[in-house]
Design a protein around this motif. Sequence first.
Motif, short mmCIF file in Angstrom:
data_model
loop_
_atom_site.label_atom_id
_atom_site.label_comp_id
_atom_site.label_asym_id
_atom_site.label_seq_id
_atom_site.Cartn_x
_atom_site.Cartn_y
_atom_site.Cartn_z
N GLY A 79 157.81 102.65 76.20
CA GLY A 79 158.28 102.57 77.57
C GLY A 79 159.21 101.38 77.75
N PHE A 80 159.40 100.98 79.00
CA PHE A 80 160.28 99.85 79.26
C PHE A 80 159.75 99.02 80.42
CE2 PHE A 80 161.74 103.23 81.98
CZ PHE A 80 162.17 102.62 83.14
N SER A 81 160.10 97.73 80.38
CA SER A 81 159.80 96.80 81.46
C SER A 81 161.12 96.37 82.09
CB SER A 81 159.08 95.55 80.93
OG SER A 81 157.85 95.90 80.37
N VAL A 82 161.08 96.16 83.39
CA VAL A 82 162.27 95.70 84.09
C VAL A 82 161.83 95.02 85.38
CG1 VAL A 82 162.63 97.89 85.35
CG2 VAL A 82 164.60 96.38 84.86
N THR A 83 162.59 94.02 85.79
CA THR A 83 162.36 93.38 87.08
C THR A 83 163.39 93.94 88.05
OG1 THR A 83 161.52 91.37 86.04
CG2 THR A 83 162.27 91.18 88.32
N LEU A 84 162.90 94.46 89.18
CA LEU A 84 163.74 95.03 90.21
C LEU A 84 163.48 94.29 91.52
CD1 LEU A 84 163.25 98.83 89.42
CD2 LEU A 84 165.24 97.42 88.88
N ASN A 85 164.43 94.39 92.43
CA ASN A 85 164.34 93.70 93.71
C ASN A 85 163.88 94.68 94.79
OD1 ASN A 85 164.57 91.70 95.59
ND2 ASN A 85 166.80 91.65 95.58
N PHE A 86 162.78 94.35 95.45
CA PHE A 86 162.25 95.16 96.54
C PHE A 86 162.30 94.34 97.81
CE2 PHE A 86 160.35 96.77 92.67
CZ PHE A 86 160.49 98.14 92.81
N GLY A 87 163.40 94.45 98.56
CA GLY A 87 163.54 93.69 99.80
C GLY A 87 163.45 92.20 99.56
N ASP A 88 164.25 91.68 98.66
CA ASP A 88 164.27 90.25 98.29
C ASP A 88 162.98 89.77 97.64
OD1 ASP A 88 166.92 89.85 99.12
OD2 ASP A 88 166.30 89.50 101.19
N ALA A 89 162.19 90.70 97.12
CA ALA A 89 160.98 90.34 96.39
C ALA A 89 161.08 90.94 94.98
CB ALA A 89 159.74 90.87 97.10
N PRO A 90 161.49 90.13 94.00
CA PRO A 90 161.58 90.64 92.63
C PRO A 90 160.18 90.99 92.09
CG PRO A 90 162.60 88.46 92.81
CD PRO A 90 161.92 88.74 94.10
N GLU A 91 160.06 92.16 91.50
CA GLU A 91 158.79 92.61 90.92
C GLU A 91 159.04 93.17 89.54
OE1 GLU A 91 155.77 92.31 91.98
OE2 GLU A 91 156.04 91.78 94.09
N ARG A 92 158.15 92.83 88.63
CA ARG A 92 158.21 93.33 87.26
C ARG A 92 157.45 94.64 87.18
NH1 ARG A 92 161.37 92.47 83.09
NH2 ARG A 92 160.39 92.67 81.06
N LEU A 93 158.05 95.65 86.55
CA LEU A 93 157.43 96.96 86.36
C LEU A 93 157.38 97.29 84.88
CD1 LEU A 93 159.60 99.06 88.87
CD2 LEU A 93 157.42 98.00 89.36
N TYR A 94 156.36 98.00 84.48
CA TYR A 94 156.33 98.61 83.16
C TYR A 94 156.16 100.10 83.36
CZ TYR A 94 155.00 100.33 78.62
OH TYR A 94 154.96 101.07 77.47
N ILE A 95 157.08 100.89 82.81
CA ILE A 95 157.06 102.34 82.97
C ILE A 95 157.04 102.97 81.58
CG2 ILE A 95 158.26 104.34 83.90
CD1 ILE A 95 159.65 102.36 85.87
N PRO A 96 155.92 103.59 81.20
CA PRO A 96 155.91 104.32 79.93
C PRO A 96 156.74 105.60 80.07
CG PRO A 96 153.78 104.50 81.02
CD PRO A 96 154.64 103.62 81.88
#
Length: 153
Positions: A79-96
């Motif tokens: 899978g992959f990990s990525v940090t995305l911005n959710f309304g000026d709140a960066p969050e790290r996700l891991y999606i297999p």
Amino acid sequence: MSQGIDYGNLMHEAMRGLIQKVLIGVSETGLPGDHHFFITFDTAHPDVELADWLSDRYPGEMTVVMQHWFDGLDVTDEGFSVTLNFGDAPERLYIPYDAIKTFVDPSVEFGLKFESPEDRDGEPPEPDDSDDDDEDEGEKKDAEIVSLDSFRK
């Protein structure tokens, strides 16, 4: 004796490999031109990692966009990990890859849709050991044709 060739799973594996190769390229050189991705995934998948507030807000599935800003794209075989911005709140996700339901790049009208086992109309037909093909002729299932045209505008 073999149970037959599971073309559906083999194709899904190949399509997930394609996503992996695309993401590896993006992690190395960034998104070229107008390319961007809409990735819908199953938030209830046991290997998905995301903030509690996101899983509460999106209990079944979620679509993320990788376009203008993302950070720390890390691509693995699973899978992959990525940090995305959710309304000026960066969050790290891991999606297999197994959690991905759709992967779309609208800039080039390309898309992939993955069926879950629940979405399929039934199990593949069991192999028939008899030599009497005429008797079972009406019970044979048609081949499953997958078209990418349904994702085009």
